[in-house]
Motif scaffolding. Sequence first.
Motif, PDB file in Angstrom:
ATOM      1  N   ARG A   1       8.069   4.192  46.223  1.00 34.87           N
ATOM      2  CA  ARG A   1       8.857   2.991  46.504  1.00 34.87           C
ATOM      3  C   ARG A   1       8.182   1.815  45.817  1.00 34.87           C
ATOM      4  O   ARG A   1       7.011   1.561  46.057  1.00 34.87           O
ATOM      5  CB  ARG A   1       8.937   2.742  48.018  1.00 34.87           C
ATOM      6  N   PRO A   2       8.888   1.093  44.938  1.00 32.26           N
ATOM      7  CA  PRO A   2       8.277  -0.074  44.286  1.00 32.26           C
ATOM      8  C   PRO A   2       8.237  -1.257  45.253  1.00 32.26           C
ATOM      9  O   PRO A   2       9.063  -1.356  46.151  1.00 32.26           O
ATOM     10  CB  PRO A   2       9.229  -0.354  43.119  1.00 32.26           C
ATOM     11  N   GLY A   3       7.258  -2.130  45.055  1.00 35.55           N
ATOM     12  CA  GLY A   3       7.133  -3.324  45.902  1.00 35.55           C
ATOM     13  C   GLY A   3       6.421  -4.407  45.124  1.00 35.55           C
ATOM     14  O   GLY A   3       6.434  -4.413  43.885  1.00 35.55           O
ATOM     15  N   ALA A   4       5.751  -5.300  45.847  1.00 36.14           N
ATOM     16  CA  ALA A   4       5.113  -6.447  45.193  1.00 36.14           C
ATOM     17  C   ALA A   4       3.970  -6.024  44.278  1.00 36.14           C
ATOM     18  O   ALA A   4       3.683  -6.690  43.285  1.00 36.14           O
ATOM     19  CB  ALA A   4       4.606  -7.425  46.248  1.00 36.14           C
ATOM     20  N   VAL A   5       3.289  -4.922  44.594  1.00 36.43           N
ATOM     21  CA  VAL A   5       2.250  -4.402  43.694  1.00 36.43           C
ATOM     22  C   VAL A   5       2.969  -3.543  42.653  1.00 36.43           C
ATOM     23  O   VAL A   5       3.618  -2.554  42.996  1.00 36.43           O
ATOM     24  CB  VAL A   5       1.220  -3.550  44.475  1.00 36.43           C
TER      25      VAL A   5
END
Length: 356
Positions: free
Chosen positions: A197-201
């Motif tokens: 899951r992509p996120g802020a990092v």
Amino acid sequence: MITRVLYIDPSDFKESELVPAADVIKSGGLVIFPTETVYGIGADATRPECAAKIYSAKGRPSDNPLIVHLADPSDAEQYAYTSPLFYRLAGAFMPGPLTVIMPKKDSIPTTVTGGLDSVAVRVPSHPVANALIRLSGLPIAAPSANISGRPSATNAGYALRDFNGRADVIVDGGESDCGLESTIVRITGRDSLLLLRPGAVTPDEIMKKAGCVLEISDAVTGKLAEGERPLSPGMKYRHYSPSKPLTLVSGSREARIRFFRKAQETENAAVICYDEQLPHLRRENAIPAGGETDLETQAHRLFYALRAADSLPCGSIYANLPPASGLGLALYNRLIRAAAYRIEDADSAPDKNTRK
Ligand code: AMP
Ligand code: MG
């Protein structure tokens, strides 16, 4: 059950203010608390009956595992089989919005991990979340504080709307910083990771700072095939959805503005727009969600924008298709699910006035 509200100023509080919330965790109850990503609904991660309470409050399918929140990366030893790569990731990104999946130890019940033999761990950087975990002396299992399938809550008001009377305590610590859930990676080898899951990092930051290769799971941008078994069970569920149909719009700047305007005129649609597009649209049905290149603000406002558009008197919602790279990948991943994979190309769309 009456949900008690504790107001805590994250920039100026004494740990003692959080004792009532920590006591609820210790006695097996449910606490909603702020993190730097979104609000979480948490309970003792070592007791199966506590995890069961979370699944039931959220209406979450029991095969969709929970992230275990820790006060310090070294606490992971008690719950997971760690590796040097884990400590490289921890050194670069913990505390912070990165979740790492590793093989689990018996101290974490399979109820928490949705039956899987792996566990997801994260060390939140939000001072209130961190203090709550430390004071309770327990790992806290906490998914996002929203009814399953709905947009995540980025403030206490949204969380309370979903859970008033279903959690023992809510800690109101203001707005979440990032506004998007954590980046999730699974350790797949000595120097390799899989992005679930992509996120802020972002993927580039991870590879650069942890010195590893990172493969991006197909499910991040695509749809699972019928019957396909997802690596991260949450990927198979409808997610982040407003109650009205959302469609993402691609195409040139001019074509998108024309498309949105026509949608407002002919369908009374709500539009989640870039700030620059606002002057060209009917304002009462437009939600500005940040500048076109200001992806941080767009991430911060995404769930607010979905909820705000949903509450307008409209029958449908349109938004810009974000670029699937950098922080845009996290926006793309959330929006494409919220839109049930519906995309329209404004350049080739028929004039909406001539549609039946
Ligand atoms: P949420 O807590 O609502 O942000 O969702 C947590 C996400 O983490 C879900 O999509 C889960 O499927 C995923 N997740 C948690 N634990 C695991 C695990 N052990 N293996 C794969 N995915 C996981
Ligand atoms: Mg969630």
